[in-house]
Each structure stands twice: as structure tokens, then as C-alpha cells.
Design an enzyme around this catalytic site. Structure first.
Site, PDB file in Angstrom:
ATOM      1  N   GLY A  79       8.642   5.087  59.952  1.00 44.94           N
ATOM      2  CA  GLY A  79       8.101   6.365  60.404  1.00 44.94           C
ATOM      3  C   GLY A  79       8.581   6.771  61.788  1.00 44.94           C
ATOM      4  O   GLY A  79       8.882   5.932  62.635  1.00 44.94           O
ATOM      5  N   CYS A 102       6.307   5.403  64.441  1.00 39.27           N
ATOM      6  CA  CYS A 102       5.910   4.013  64.219  1.00 39.27           C
ATOM      7  C   CYS A 102       6.799   3.098  65.059  1.00 39.27           C
ATOM      8  O   CYS A 102       8.019   3.264  65.085  1.00 39.27           O
ATOM      9  CB  CYS A 102       6.063   3.655  62.746  1.00 39.27           C
ATOM     10  SG  CYS A 102       5.608   1.955  62.366  1.00 39.27           S
ATOM     11  N   GLY A 151       7.459   0.375  58.991  1.00 37.08           N
ATOM     12  CA  GLY A 151       8.246   0.651  60.188  1.00 37.08           C
ATOM     13  C   GLY A 151       9.190   1.823  60.184  1.00 37.08           C
ATOM     14  O   GLY A 151       9.786   2.111  61.226  1.00 37.08           O
TER      15      GLY A 151
END
Length: 346
Positions: free
Chosen positions: A183, A186, A181
């Protein structure tokens, strides 16, 4: 249900505490590492910064640019077997040390990877990539990959906790990718509520991996060269970058011009854009867990690489580490409430 109350930290929550140093110049810092891997006889030397296996980052062009700096690229999995052949016939000797073949966990994925390795036996690295590395199916696939490719260095992920790092290493992985998570494109954390602050994930996972002779890759969450340094300081062996390498000539995708400014598209590999492109759309049983954005066009990647490695060398001089290998031993993090003075940031 239970709650863990101890604090978990991201990159924004800490800074390095400077220490006395005998270094007189950033040029004295060696940012290369040499690694031996858990399950193979392969040894690797290079700068352990990686381009992510996203089709707007992990391209053949990016691999050529980064390999010239002895940096690594996890090539995205959507190139054809023919495109691999064309690339490797013109890439030059030694490129096999700085690229990984990427795969998902389907039967067709494994067959395709087998074909690529059969056609090009000098290739050394396999990156097995899924969003959720906690499934039994994933562990079984890693075991199967190790049996199929006994002489290849296997990277596998993503996970964020020590016990799963250990399980993947024991299943046959040499290097485990860490990050759920963080990124920039993301959306897993907002779509699912699942995640783990990246700095704490690195600290926990590095400790687990190093205890049994494996390595980890910090995957996601870096937005500045300082974040890359923090990932290494926390114990990461490699740092994988997506957004920081997006938007360049080598990043794939077309340049779009709007109102006198130029942009390039960048998207998560679980986004609807990626699934429309590669899988015929988002399956009815799942949600898109990635964003699609336009990032400023930034020209050749070389200047960005210089900025990242220059920042990393500077970090090392501030804490007295003459080699990147020493950085984590010289690291003391301090908790902070702010990172920078933003008065002129608009």
C-alpha cells in the site's frame, strides 16, 4: 534459514501482451462479475472494485458514490452503531449489496459487529481485517465469526501465500484479502522487512483459493488503472483500492489549502495518526507501520472511477476479453524493465 530464488514480481515488472480481438469498442466490455461464495447461499453481481476499509477512503459517502456504479466499499470500523443506523435509514434500497461491515479481532469488535447485524439483518458482508493474517488467534477468530454469522459473506486477511489462503477459507472465510506491505501509505516492508511482491502474491493466492471454491481480493499496490487491470489479469476476483480513491469529496477528512493548492490528509490505519485518533496513541510494544501524507484534493470520485473502469475496459479490448471474467484467461504477461517514457514527468 532458507532462500527462495525464483523471481517474485510486482505490477511494475510486467505488461500485458496484446492479442487479436474481435471487439470493436471498449463499450462492448462487461466489467461486472457474478460470484457465488464458499460458505453461504449468497450470490453477488457487480463491478468487483472495492474501496479499502480506511477511514480516509471507506466512508459512507464513498459507499453511496460507488454503489451507484455497482462497486463495493468496505466501510471502516470506526463508525458508531448509531452512525450506522443513521446511514442505513437514508441510503436507499440495495446498498446492502455493496458494503461490508469491518471489524478487528478483539472481543469488543465482535460484539459491535453483532449489534450492527442484529439492528440491520439485511447486511450481508463482514470484513475481518488485520495487518498480519498468519496468527493462530486470527484463524480462531475467523472460525468464531463463521459460527456467529453463518449466513454472512466473510472477507478475511491479510495474507500473501497459498497455504494461508487455504487455511482461512477452510476456517470459514469466503474471500481472502491478499497483500502485505504494497500500500502507498504502508511502511510494513521497511519497518519489518516482511512482504511479498503483489503480482506474484495474487497469482499464488488466486490459484489456491480457486482450487477450493473461494475468492481473493488484491489489497494494495495499485497506483494506476493499468495496475488494477494487472491484478485482475493475475487472477484477483476483487481489487481493493486505497490511495487511488483518496483525496476526493467522498474520502473523509478536511480539505486544507496551502499556497493556493488544496489537499486532503491520507494515512495508513497502522500509522501513528490513526492510532492517536482511534486507540489513544501507538502502544509501547509496537511501531507505527503507516505513513501520513497530504494528497491533492481531487473533487468528486466519479471522474476517477470512470478513469479506472475505462482503463480496465481498454485492457480487455487489447487482449480480446469481452467480459472481465475472461481477462485472466486472455492474459500473457511480459517481463519489462520500464513501464513508460518519463521524459516529460519532471
Amino acid at each position: 534459514m532458507r532462500i527462495e530464488n525464483d523471481v517474485k514480481l510486482g505490477f511494475k515488472d510486467v505488461m500485458f501482451r496484446p492479442k487479436r480481438s474481435t471487439l470493436s469498442s471498449r463499450a462492448q466490455v462487461d466489467v461486472e462479475r457474478t460470484f457465488k461464495f464458499l460458505h453461504t447461499e449468497t450470490a453477488w453481481t457487480g463491478v468487483p472494485v472495492m474501496a479499502a476499509n480506511m477511514d480516509t477512503v471507506g466512508t459512507f459517502d464513498m459507499a453511496l458514490a460507488l454503489a451507484a456504479k455497482r462497486m463495493f466499499t468496505a466501510i471502516h470500523k470506526h463508525y458508531t452503531i448509531e452512525e450506522w443506523g443513521q446511514f442505513l435509514s437514508g441510503a436507499g434500497k440495495g446498498i446492502e449489496n455493496y458494503i461490508a461491515v469491518s471489524t478487528g479481532t478483539g472481543n469488543q469488535d465482535l460484539e459491535k459487529a453483532e449489534r450492527i447485524f442484529q439492528n440491520h439483518p439485511s447486511l450481508k458482508f463482514l470484513c475481518i481485517d488485520v495487518a498480519n493474517g498468519y496468527s493462530e488467534h486470527f484463524v480462531a477468530f475467523v472460525k468464531k465469526a463463521r459460527e456467529t454469522f453463518p449466513d454472512k459473506v466473510i472477507m478475511a486477511g491479510n495474507v500473501v501465500t497459498g497455504e494461508m489462503v487455504e487455511e482461512l477459507l477452510l476456517a470459514g472465510a469466503d474471500i481472502v484479502k491478499v497483500g502485505i506491505g504494497p500500500g502507498s501509505v504502508c511502511t510494513t516492508r521497511v519497518k519489518t522487512g516482511v512482504g511479498y511482491p503483489q503480482l506474484s502474491a495474487i497469482i499464488e493466492c488466486a490459484d489456491a483459493a480457486h482450487g477450493i471454491g473461494g475468492q481473493i481480493i488484491s489489497d494494495g499496490g495499485c497506483t494506476t488503472p493499468g495496475d488494477v487491470a494487472k491484478a485482475f489479469g493475475a487472477g484477483a476476483d476483487f481489487v481493493m483500492l486505497g490511495g487511488m480513491l483518496a483525496g476526493h469529496d467522498e474520502s473523509g477528512g478536511e480539505v486544507v489549502e496551502r499556497d493556493g493548492r488544496r489537499y486532503k490528509q491520507f494515512y495508513g490505519m497502522s500509522s501513528s495518526t490513526a492510532m492517536d485518533k482511534h486507540a489513544g496513541g501507538v502502544a509501547e510494544y509496537r511501531a507505527s507501520e503507516g505513513k501520513t501524507v497530504e494528497v491533492d484534493y481531487r473533487g468528486p470520485v466519479e471522474q476517477t472511477v470512470q478513469d479506472i473502469l475505462g482503463g480496465l475496459r481498454s485492457t480487455c479490448t487489447y487482449v480480446g476479453a469481452s467480459r472481465l471474467k475472461e481477462l485472466t484467461k486472455r492474459t500473457t504477461f511480459i517481463r519489462v524493465a520500464e513501464q513508460e517514457n518519463r521524459v516529460y514527468n519532471g
